[in-house]
Design a protein around this motif. Structure first.
Motif, mmCIF file in Angstrom:
data_model
loop_
_atom_site.group_PDB
_atom_site.id
_atom_site.type_symbol
_atom_site.label_atom_id
_atom_site.label_comp_id
_atom_site.label_asym_id
_atom_site.label_seq_id
_atom_site.Cartn_x
_atom_site.Cartn_y
_atom_site.Cartn_z
ATOM 1 N N THR A 8 -22.759 -41.548 -132.025
ATOM 2 C CA THR A 8 -23.942 -41.343 -132.859
ATOM 3 C C THR A 8 -24.254 -39.856 -133.007
ATOM 4 O O THR A 8 -24.502 -39.373 -134.114
ATOM 5 C CB THR A 8 -25.158 -42.078 -132.259
ATOM 6 N N LEU A 9 -24.229 -39.136 -131.881
ATOM 7 C CA LEU A 9 -24.503 -37.695 -131.928
ATOM 8 C C LEU A 9 -23.434 -36.957 -132.733
ATOM 9 O O LEU A 9 -23.733 -36.031 -133.492
ATOM 10 C CB LEU A 9 -24.601 -37.128 -130.510
ATOM 11 N N SER A 10 -22.196 -37.355 -132.585
ATOM 12 C CA SER A 10 -21.111 -36.742 -133.350
ATOM 13 C C SER A 10 -21.295 -36.991 -134.837
ATOM 14 O O SER A 10 -21.086 -36.091 -135.671
ATOM 15 C CB SER A 10 -19.753 -37.300 -132.905
ATOM 16 N N THR A 11 -21.689 -38.196 -135.189
ATOM 17 C CA THR A 11 -21.929 -38.540 -136.590
ATOM 18 C C THR A 11 -23.085 -37.715 -137.155
ATOM 19 O O THR A 11 -23.006 -37.187 -138.281
ATOM 20 C CB THR A 11 -22.222 -40.045 -136.737
ATOM 21 N N ILE A 12 -24.149 -37.592 -136.381
ATOM 22 C CA ILE A 12 -25.307 -36.792 -136.818
ATOM 23 C C ILE A 12 -24.904 -35.329 -136.979
ATOM 24 O O ILE A 12 -25.240 -34.683 -137.978
ATOM 25 C CB ILE A 12 -26.484 -36.944 -135.832
ATOM 26 N N ALA A 13 -24.165 -34.800 -136.008
ATOM 27 C CA ALA A 13 -23.724 -33.404 -136.074
ATOM 28 C C ALA A 13 -22.842 -33.191 -137.306
ATOM 29 O O ALA A 13 -22.975 -32.189 -138.020
ATOM 30 C CB ALA A 13 -22.978 -33.026 -134.803
ATOM 31 N N PHE A 14 -21.953 -34.128 -137.558
ATOM 32 C CA PHE A 14 -21.071 -34.027 -138.722
ATOM 33 C C PHE A 14 -21.890 -34.027 -140.012
ATOM 34 O O PHE A 14 -21.655 -33.222 -140.922
ATOM 35 C CB PHE A 14 -20.077 -35.193 -138.710
ATOM 36 N N ALA A 15 -22.870 -34.911 -140.082
ATOM 37 C CA ALA A 15 -23.722 -34.997 -141.276
ATOM 38 C C ALA A 15 -24.521 -33.710 -141.469
ATOM 39 O O ALA A 15 -24.674 -33.231 -142.599
ATOM 40 C CB ALA A 15 -24.664 -36.199 -141.164
#
Length: 78
Positions: A8-15
């Motif tokens: 989830t954090l990786s997805t948020i960071a990517f976004a």
């Protein structure tokens, strides 16, 4: 749970990174448009100055030509 949180954090960071890159590209595009407008304005000024210079050159050449003819016409009056 840890794996899900990391994902989830990786997805948020990517976004967030993609959003920032998009924003930067947008800002650069706006700046480029502003610069292009200024370049176009300057090019118009250069074109106008060139046209004016050409007109002045033609007038000068005409005056020079007239000056060359005047002495001859004065002599023929005698």
């Amino acid at each position: 749970m840890k794996s899900y949180t990391k994902l989830t954090l990786s997805t948020i960071a990517f976004a967030v990174i993609i959003s920032l890159q998009s924003f930067i590209l947008y800002q650069q595009s706006q700046a480029n448009q502003t610069v292009q407008q200024k370049v176009d304005k300057l090019q118009n000024q250069v074109d106008q100055a060139s046209e004016s210079n050409q007109e002045l050159l033609q007038k000068i050449e005409k005056l020079e030509s007239n000056l060359e003819l005047k002495p001859r016409s004065l002599l023929s009056m005698n």
